[in-house]
Enzyme design. Structure first.
Site, PDB file in Angstrom:
ATOM      1  N   CYS A  81       0.776  -1.247   0.000  1.00  0.00           N
ATOM      2  CA  CYS A  81       0.000   0.000   0.000  1.00  0.00           C
ATOM      3  C   CYS A  81       0.806   1.296   0.000  1.00  0.00           C
ATOM      4  CB  CYS A  81      -0.915   0.065   1.214  1.00  0.00           C
ATOM      5  SG  CYS A  81      -1.944  -1.360   1.428  1.00  0.00           S
ATOM      6  N   HIS A 142      -3.014   6.424   4.458  1.00  0.00           N
ATOM      7  CA  HIS A 142      -1.836   5.554   4.668  1.00  0.00           C
ATOM      8  C   HIS A 142      -0.525   6.155   4.172  1.00  0.00           C
ATOM      9  CE1 HIS A 142      -0.667   1.035   5.284  1.00  0.00           C
ATOM     10  NE2 HIS A 142      -0.084   1.867   6.146  1.00  0.00           N
TER      11      HIS A 142
END
Ligand code: NAG
Length: 581
Positions: A81, A142
């Site tokens: 990610c 994130h």
């Protein structure tokens, strides 16, 4: 051109006659579109109907592809990610922005760590905001939060060009649901228990030393201290799951923590409502809306209506729910009359996770014919993702493009269409997709693409135009456990270094005829073997030299929980609130 564009044109001409508008008559291809960027978390390319899955239902994503261009060789810049998303937003390999580590930290681990997307990095949102767009992010970020205090928000989406944010600063994790599967709790508990055991052992040693007279200074103070330490660690390990839920699983609305912990069952509805509000409020203004789904990451939070409905267990249910969300959002565009002047993009941040399973139940995605998955540096299954772009009247409907493209290409594409310019003071690795999408050129602008795993170059691909081949070379591949299993079962992801195999000579595949990477070519089989490998080594060296000194954002010290950086609604450590009611 579509009806709408000609009407726009007429209206503009009328405006000119009446002296209301400057003399410009743009067709849709020249006017600035809105952008709706949809990104799934951990979705595999094999999980989508229009990419060949016949048993899972994704009618809305398929509808998007029917109305636009479907990319079959669309690549994430990394197989996990944080680095993949950093590359997407900046158009640069994550190794350039420092969104990497060299010691096993693949992603940002805590909302209260200090690493994140550096302030000097320029996202497409920042450029579009300067061009007068309204920019919003709904969902997962994130890419970091704070540097020095719990509210400096140096890495926050609002410091990176987004004007509106509702979502999770970190992202969905198994731990947010408390039970299994867990990414963090299990490891932390193991470590804390080890500390408890160590202190018990030390205490016993002291006591034994005193009894046998071998140790002269086992003061009761020390014994008491060690016993207390053991108790603290043991208790901490018991509560660590709850602590993670408060520390990482919370919602922020712009600069405020509004729900801590996150109420899992509400979040899908909240995100959709927020998208609706955003579109209604900004429909008369150019906008860029990035909807970064929390789906289809574990713990696979799925509403009742979708539970048990798919043929593929909780994972399939979650994929079908996300597809329904895509449908809801596309309907909103239709309803607000925005479909024709909005460029919609759909992708996944990287491949599906093979390791994510409980017993025999697969909880991660399916990467179709492609080998490997999430976290594996170079194998195609970790980086080849669905990629769909729709802009009615401008991009041909139903077109399929097999040329290699990168998620980094979204940066220059969006920036140029939005009327901005790419920064000239730094390397941009993405390429404008428009000529390829519109069929003005048959070729991708990428001759080479590099597949890093953290800072280690695992693989690279070369498009040899005169032979119409896409070559892929692997310098390193992860070792699977158990051997031959095709994944690193027993850990969350495969490592980039250490438990890997270095290949010398490298493994060579002809992706054009062997997309599953099952037949490595030898110099006997491929006469140009050494030329191809040499060419890719040269490109790797050239790229390495183009890198400047990088501050590693995800190294250990930036990637640990720092209590003073913990976002908290209420008085730390008594965090907790729900302002989203
Ligand atoms: C469709 O997706 C599911 C869920 O990941 C997977 O288990 C299944 O094998 C896929 N089917 C095909 C035909 O690709």
């Amino acid at each position: 051109m579509c009806h709408l564009c000609s009407w726009n044109c007429l209206a503009t001409l009328l405006g000119v006659f009446l002296g209301l508008e400057p003399v410009t008559c743009l067709d849709a291809s020249q006017s600035r579109p809105n952008f709706l960027l949809l990104m799934a978390d951990d979705l595999g390319i094999g999980d989508v109907g229009c990419y060949g899955n016949s048993t899972i239902r994704t009618p809305h994503i398929d509808r998007l592809a029917e109305g636009g261009v479907r990319l079959t060789q669309h690549l994430a810049a990394e197989a996990v990610c944080t680095p993949s998303r950093a590359a997407f937003l900046t158009g640069r390999y994550p190794i350039r922005s420092g969104m990497t580590s060299g010691n096993g930290h693949r992603v940002l681990q805590w909302a209260a760590g200090s690493g994140g997307l550096p302030a000097e990095e320029i996202t497409f949102a920042k450029i579009l905001k300067e061009q007068g767009y309204v920019t919003g992010l709904i969902g997962k970020w994130h890419l970091g939060l704070n540097c020095y205090s719990s509210s400096d928000h140096c890495h926050h989406p609002l410091s990176h060009g987004f004007q509106h944010f509702l979502g999770m600063p970190l992202g969905m994790m198994g731990d947010c649901a408390g039970g299994e599967p867990s990414e963090k709790r299990v490891t932390l508990q193991r470590r804390l228990l080890l500390c408890a055991q160590a202190s018990v052992l030390a205490t016993l040693t002291m006591a034994a030393g005193r009894l046998t007279g071998l140790l002269r200074t086992p003061r009761w103070m020390l014994i008491f201290f060690l016993a207390a330490l053991a108790t603290v660690f043991a208790a901490a390990s018991h509560y660590v799951g709850d602590l993670i839920i408060y520390a990482d699983c919370f919602l922020m609305r712009n600069h405020t923590v509004t729900q801590q912990p996150l109420r899992l069952e509400q979040v899908t509805g909240l995100m959709l409502r927020e998208a609706d509000t955003f579109l209604q409020r900004h429909k008369h203004h150019p906008f860029l809306l990035f909807i970064s789904f929390l789906h289809v990451h574990i713990p696979l939070v799925t509403m009742k209506d979708f539970q048990g409905q798919s043929k593929h267990g909780p994972y399939g249910d979650n994929v079908e729910e996300m597809d329904w969300m895509v449908g809801q959002i596309l309907d909103m565009l239709d309803r607000e009359g925005l479909t024709d002047n909005t460029l919609v993009y759909f992708a996944s941040d990287h491949g599906g996770s093979l390791e994510s399973r409980m017993g025999h139940t697969q909880l991660g995605g399916w990467n179709g014919v492609y080998r490997g998955g999430k976290g594996m540096g170079g194998w195609e299954g970790g980086i080849r993702v669905p990629g769909i772009l729709r802009w009615p009247g401008v991009l041909p409907a139903g077109r399929v493009v097999d040329e290699p493209t990168s998620m980094m290409d979204v940066f220059p594409t969006v920036v140029r269409l939005g009327g901005g310019a790419e920064p000239s003071d730094r390397a941009i690795d993405g390429r404008d997709l428009m000529p390829l999408l519109r069929g003005e050129t048959p070729h991708s602008d990428h001759e080479f693409l590099l597949h890093y795993c953290e800072v280690f170059l695992h693989a690279a691909r070369w498009v040899q135009r005169d032979r119409r081949r896409v070559w892929k070379v692997h310098f390193m591949t992860p070792n699977f456990h158990p051997e031959g299993a095709g994944a690193c079962y027993g850990s969350a992801v495969c490592p980039c270094i250490g438990d890997v195999t270095e290949h010398n000579p490298p493994l060579l595949f002809d992706l054009s005829s062997d997309p599953s990477e099952t037949h490595p070519l030898t110099p006997d089989m491929e006469p140009e073997f050494h030329t191809i490998v040499g060419k890719l080594r040269q490109e790797a060296a050239r790229h390495w030299l183009s890198l400047s000194h990088i501050h590693q954002q995800m190294g250990t010290i930036y990637n640990v929980w720092r209590p003073w950086l913990q976002p908290c609604c209420g008085e730390f450590p008594w965090c907790g609130c729900d302002l989203e009611k």
